[in-house]
Scaffold this motif. Sequence first.
Motif, PDB file in Angstrom:
ATOM      1  N   GLY A 227       0.801  -1.218   0.000  1.00 59.43           N
ATOM      2  CA  GLY A 227       0.000   0.000   0.000  1.00 59.43           C
ATOM      3  C   GLY A 227       0.829   1.261   0.000  1.00 59.43           C
ATOM      4  N   PRO A 228       0.400   2.258   0.805  1.00 59.92           N
ATOM      5  CA  PRO A 228       1.076   3.554   0.820  1.00 59.92           C
ATOM      6  C   PRO A 228       2.557   3.487   1.175  1.00 59.92           C
ATOM      7  CG  PRO A 228      -1.060   3.699   1.885  1.00 59.92           C
ATOM      8  CD  PRO A 228      -0.812   2.247   1.613  1.00 59.92           C
ATOM      9  N   SER A 229       2.982   2.442   1.899  1.00 57.07           N
ATOM     10  CA  SER A 229       4.394   2.339   2.262  1.00 57.07           C
ATOM     11  C   SER A 229       5.281   2.153   1.034  1.00 57.07           C
ATOM     12  CB  SER A 229       4.607   1.188   3.246  1.00 57.07           C
ATOM     13  OG  SER A 229       4.263  -0.048   2.654  1.00 57.07           O
ATOM     14  N   CYS A 230       4.696   1.768  -0.111  1.00 57.13           N
ATOM     15  CA  CYS A 230       5.459   1.588  -1.348  1.00 57.13           C
ATOM     16  C   CYS A 230       5.427   2.834  -2.231  1.00 57.13           C
ATOM     17  CB  CYS A 230       4.913   0.388  -2.129  1.00 57.13           C
ATOM     18  SG  CYS A 230       5.181  -1.196  -1.321  1.00 57.13           S
ATOM     19  N   PHE A 231       4.761   3.894  -1.793  1.00 56.13           N
ATOM     20  CA  PHE A 231       4.718   5.122  -2.581  1.00 56.13           C
ATOM     21  C   PHE A 231       6.098   5.749  -2.655  1.00 56.13           C
ATOM     22  CE2 PHE A 231      -0.043   6.178  -1.707  1.00 56.13           C
ATOM     23  CZ  PHE A 231      -0.395   5.087  -2.462  1.00 56.13           C
ATOM     24  N   ARG A 232       6.306   6.545  -3.726  1.00 56.01           N
ATOM     25  CA  ARG A 232       7.560   7.273  -3.866  1.00 56.01           C
ATOM     26  C   ARG A 232       7.252   8.672  -4.388  1.00 56.01           C
ATOM     27  NH1 ARG A 232       7.462   3.637  -8.231  1.00 56.01           N
ATOM     28  NH2 ARG A 232       7.486   4.610 -10.308  1.00 56.01           N
ATOM     29  N   VAL A 234       6.681  11.580  -6.781  1.00 58.58           N
ATOM     30  CA  VAL A 234       6.260  11.632  -8.181  1.00 58.58           C
ATOM     31  C   VAL A 234       6.066  13.095  -8.575  1.00 58.58           C
ATOM     32  CG1 VAL A 234       4.513  10.959  -9.864  1.00 58.58           C
ATOM     33  CG2 VAL A 234       5.083   9.407  -7.975  1.00 58.58           C
ATOM     34  N   ASP A 235       6.705  13.504  -9.664  1.00 59.28           N
ATOM     35  CA  ASP A 235       6.562  14.862 -10.194  1.00 59.28           C
ATOM     36  C   ASP A 235       5.241  14.935 -10.966  1.00 59.28           C
ATOM     37  OD1 ASP A 235       6.650  17.259 -11.580  1.00 59.28           O
ATOM     38  OD2 ASP A 235       8.784  17.108 -12.055  1.00 59.28           O
ATOM     39  N   CYS A 236       4.282  15.680 -10.427  1.00 57.66           N
ATOM     40  CA  CYS A 236       2.971  15.760 -11.070  1.00 57.66           C
ATOM     41  C   CYS A 236       3.032  16.467 -12.429  1.00 57.66           C
ATOM     42  CB  CYS A 236       1.971  16.476 -10.158  1.00 57.66           C
ATOM     43  SG  CYS A 236       1.448  15.471  -8.760  1.00 57.66           S
ATOM     44  N   GLY A 237       4.027  17.329 -12.614  1.00 53.89           N
ATOM     45  CA  GLY A 237       4.190  17.966 -13.912  1.00 53.89           C
ATOM     46  C   GLY A 237       4.516  16.955 -14.995  1.00 53.89           C
ATOM     47  N   LYS A 238       5.438  16.049 -14.677  1.00 53.74           N
ATOM     48  CA  LYS A 238       5.795  15.002 -15.637  1.00 53.74           C
ATOM     49  C   LYS A 238       4.646  14.021 -15.836  1.00 53.74           C
ATOM     50  CE  LYS A 238      10.781  15.163 -14.718  1.00 53.74           C
ATOM     51  NZ  LYS A 238      11.960  14.392 -14.250  1.00 53.74           N
ATOM     52  N   VAL A 239       3.926  13.732 -14.759  1.00 52.73           N
ATOM     53  CA  VAL A 239       2.774  12.835 -14.855  1.00 52.73           C
ATOM     54  C   VAL A 239       1.716  13.429 -15.779  1.00 52.73           C
ATOM     55  CG1 VAL A 239       0.792  11.991 -13.539  1.00 52.73           C
ATOM     56  CG2 VAL A 239       3.097  11.634 -12.658  1.00 52.73           C
ATOM     57  N   LEU A 240       1.456  14.737 -15.621  1.00 50.01           N
ATOM     58  CA  LEU A 240       0.471  15.395 -16.479  1.00 50.01           C
ATOM     59  C   LEU A 240       0.918  15.365 -17.938  1.00 50.01           C
ATOM     60  CD1 LEU A 240      -2.064  17.099 -16.902  1.00 50.01           C
ATOM     61  CD2 LEU A 240      -0.696  19.124 -16.359  1.00 50.01           C
ATOM     62  N   ALA A 241       2.208  15.617 -18.186  1.00 46.75           N
ATOM     63  CA  ALA A 241       2.718  15.581 -19.564  1.00 46.75           C
ATOM     64  C   ALA A 241       2.526  14.192 -20.173  1.00 46.75           C
ATOM     65  CB  ALA A 241       4.192  15.973 -19.572  1.00 46.75           C
ATOM     66  N   VAL A 266       4.641  14.885  -5.273  1.00 47.67           N
ATOM     67  CA  VAL A 266       3.866  14.279  -4.198  1.00 47.67           C
ATOM     68  C   VAL A 266       4.298  12.834  -3.989  1.00 47.67           C
ATOM     69  CG1 VAL A 266       1.866  15.758  -4.663  1.00 47.67           C
ATOM     70  CG2 VAL A 266       2.023  13.518  -5.767  1.00 47.67           C
ATOM     71  N   GLN A 267       3.833  12.245  -2.893  1.00 48.71           N
ATOM     72  CA  GLN A 267       4.046  10.826  -2.638  1.00 48.71           C
ATOM     73  C   GLN A 267       2.901  10.039  -3.275  1.00 48.71           C
ATOM     74  OE1 GLN A 267       6.560   9.177  -0.934  1.00 48.71           O
ATOM     75  NE2 GLN A 267       7.652  11.130  -0.847  1.00 48.71           N
ATOM     76  N   GLY A 268       3.216   9.066  -4.121  1.00 45.48           N
ATOM     77  CA  GLY A 268       2.151   8.304  -4.760  1.00 45.48           C
ATOM     78  C   GLY A 268       2.701   7.247  -5.690  1.00 45.48           C
ATOM     79  N   HIS A 269       1.823   6.680  -6.494  1.00 47.78           N
ATOM     80  CA  HIS A 269       2.190   5.669  -7.484  1.00 47.78           C
ATOM     81  C   HIS A 269       2.038   6.303  -8.860  1.00 47.78           C
ATOM     82  CE1 HIS A 269       1.893   1.986  -9.967  1.00 47.78           C
ATOM     83  NE2 HIS A 269       2.689   1.490  -9.049  1.00 47.78           N
ATOM     84  N   GLN A 275      -3.020   7.722 -14.771  1.00 43.45           N
ATOM     85  CA  GLN A 275      -4.377   7.305 -15.096  1.00 43.45           C
ATOM     86  C   GLN A 275      -5.407   8.299 -14.568  1.00 43.45           C
ATOM     87  OE1 GLN A 275      -4.905   4.343 -16.996  1.00 43.45           O
ATOM     88  NE2 GLN A 275      -6.832   5.445 -17.273  1.00 43.45           N
ATOM     89  N   LEU A 276      -5.141   8.839 -13.370  1.00 38.74           N
ATOM     90  CA  LEU A 276      -6.053   9.834 -12.796  1.00 38.74           C
ATOM     91  C   LEU A 276      -6.143  11.073 -13.680  1.00 38.74           C
ATOM     92  CD1 LEU A 276      -7.760  11.013 -10.457  1.00 38.74           C
ATOM     93  CD2 LEU A 276      -5.614  11.781  -9.426  1.00 38.74           C
ATOM     94  N   PHE A 277      -4.988  11.648 -14.038  1.00 38.14           N
ATOM     95  CA  PHE A 277      -4.983  12.830 -14.905  1.00 38.14           C
ATOM     96  C   PHE A 277      -5.603  12.514 -16.263  1.00 38.14           C
ATOM     97  CE2 PHE A 277      -1.539  14.584 -12.132  1.00 38.14           C
ATOM     98  CZ  PHE A 277      -2.166  15.783 -11.830  1.00 38.14           C
ATOM     99  N   GLN A 278      -5.290  11.355 -16.783  1.00 37.04           N
ATOM    100  CA  GLN A 278      -5.794  10.977 -18.102  1.00 37.04           C
ATOM    101  C   GLN A 278      -7.326  10.870 -18.081  1.00 37.04           C
ATOM    102  OE1 GLN A 278      -3.423   7.959 -19.990  1.00 37.04           O
ATOM    103  NE2 GLN A 278      -5.142   7.183 -21.188  1.00 37.04           N
ATOM    104  N   ASN A 279      -7.876  10.276 -17.023  1.00 36.55           N
ATOM    105  CA  ASN A 279      -9.328  10.145 -16.919  1.00 36.55           C
ATOM    106  C   ASN A 279      -9.991  11.509 -16.769  1.00 36.55           C
ATOM    107  OD1 ASN A 279      -9.113   7.381 -17.112  1.00 36.55           O
ATOM    108  ND2 ASN A 279      -9.306   7.009 -14.917  1.00 36.55           N
ATOM    109  N   LEU A 280      -9.417  12.353 -15.925  1.00 34.56           N
ATOM    110  CA  LEU A 280     -10.009  13.670 -15.692  1.00 34.56           C
ATOM    111  C   LEU A 280     -10.008  14.523 -16.963  1.00 34.56           C
ATOM    112  CD1 LEU A 280      -8.471  14.532 -12.192  1.00 34.56           C
ATOM    113  CD2 LEU A 280     -10.856  13.971 -12.679  1.00 34.56           C
TER     114      LEU A 280
END
Length: 306
Positions: A227-232, A234-241, A266-269, A275-280
Motif C-alpha cells: 500500500g502507501p508504504s510503497c509510494f515514492r 512523483v513529479d505531477c508535472g511530468k505525470v500530467l505531460a 507528491v508521494q504516490g504511485h 491514469q487519474l490525470f488521463q481520466n479527468l
Amino acid sequence: MGESAESGSCEAAGGPVSSDASRLKAVEARLRRMNHVFMDGADPIVITDLDGRVVDLNHETVRVFGWTREEALQRTIEHFAVGLQGAPTDRMLYRIQHGETVRNLEALAKAKSGQLIPSLVTAFALTDEDDQAVGFALIIKDITSLKQATLQLEQKNRELRQVANALSHDLGAPLNSLRGYAELLQQRYRGQLDEESNEGLDFIVQGVDRMTRMIGDLLDFTRLECGPSCFREVDCGKVLAQAVANLHALIKDSGAEVTNDLLPTVQGHEMQLVQLFQNLIGNAIKFRRDEVPRVHVSCEETHDGW
C-alpha cells in the motif's frame, strides 16, 4: 381520633410503598431489556468470573460453539478461545482486570466438535458499585467468512500477477519490433521525408515507449502488497505531460487546449496518477458543451496536502 390517625398513617405509608414499587418495576423492565440485548446478541458473548470460569452465555454462543448451556457453564474461557494471538488468555484477563479493554484480539476459538473458528475477541471487566472488577465479558466475533474472502482475494492477486507477466511477455516482443521498424525507417529515409511523415514516425516511437512503460508499471502495480508504504516521490508535472501525450489523438481531433499551473511533487504511485490525470482530462474533453474544450489543471496546498 384513633380512626383519623390510623387513616392518615395508612395514607402516609401508602405513598412511599407505591413509589418504591414503581421504581422496582422500572428496574426490572430495564434489566429485562438488557437481558434481551445480551441473550439475542448477534455475536457470541461469554461472561466469566475473575478466575475465567463461565457463569453466563447467550444464545449465539450455544449456536456457534455447539455446547449446551449446562455444558458451557462447567468450563473456563480457555475452552472457547484457545489460540489468542499476541497474549495468552491469563495475561489478557490480567490486563482487563486492571482496567484495560482488549479490542479485536485475533484468536482461534474452539467449538465442541473440535473445529477451530477464526475470531476477533473484545473483552472488558464487569464492575460493581465500587468500580471493582467482579468478572469479565468477552464478545467473540466469528470471522471465518472474512478469512475465506481474504484467501480468495490473495488467490485472485496471484492470478492477476500471472496474467500481467504473460501480457508483458506477449506484448513486449511486437512492441519492440514496431519500435525497431520505426527507427529503421527514420534512419533509412532521414532527410527524405516531409515534416508530417517524420512527426508520424516520432509518434510511433514515443507511443511504443509509453506502452512499454505502462506495461512495466502494470507489473509493478500487481506486485504492490504494502500500500502507501510503497509510494515514492512523483513529479505531477511530468505525470500530467505523460497523460496529455497519451491523449494526443483525442486532443488533436477535438482541438482542445490543455494548460496547467506549476504542479508539485507528491508521494504516490506514478501509473495511478497518470491514469487519474488521463481520466479527468479525457472526461473533460468528451463531456462538454458544443464549443472548443479548454482544460486547465491547477493545484492548491492545504494543511494536510495538495
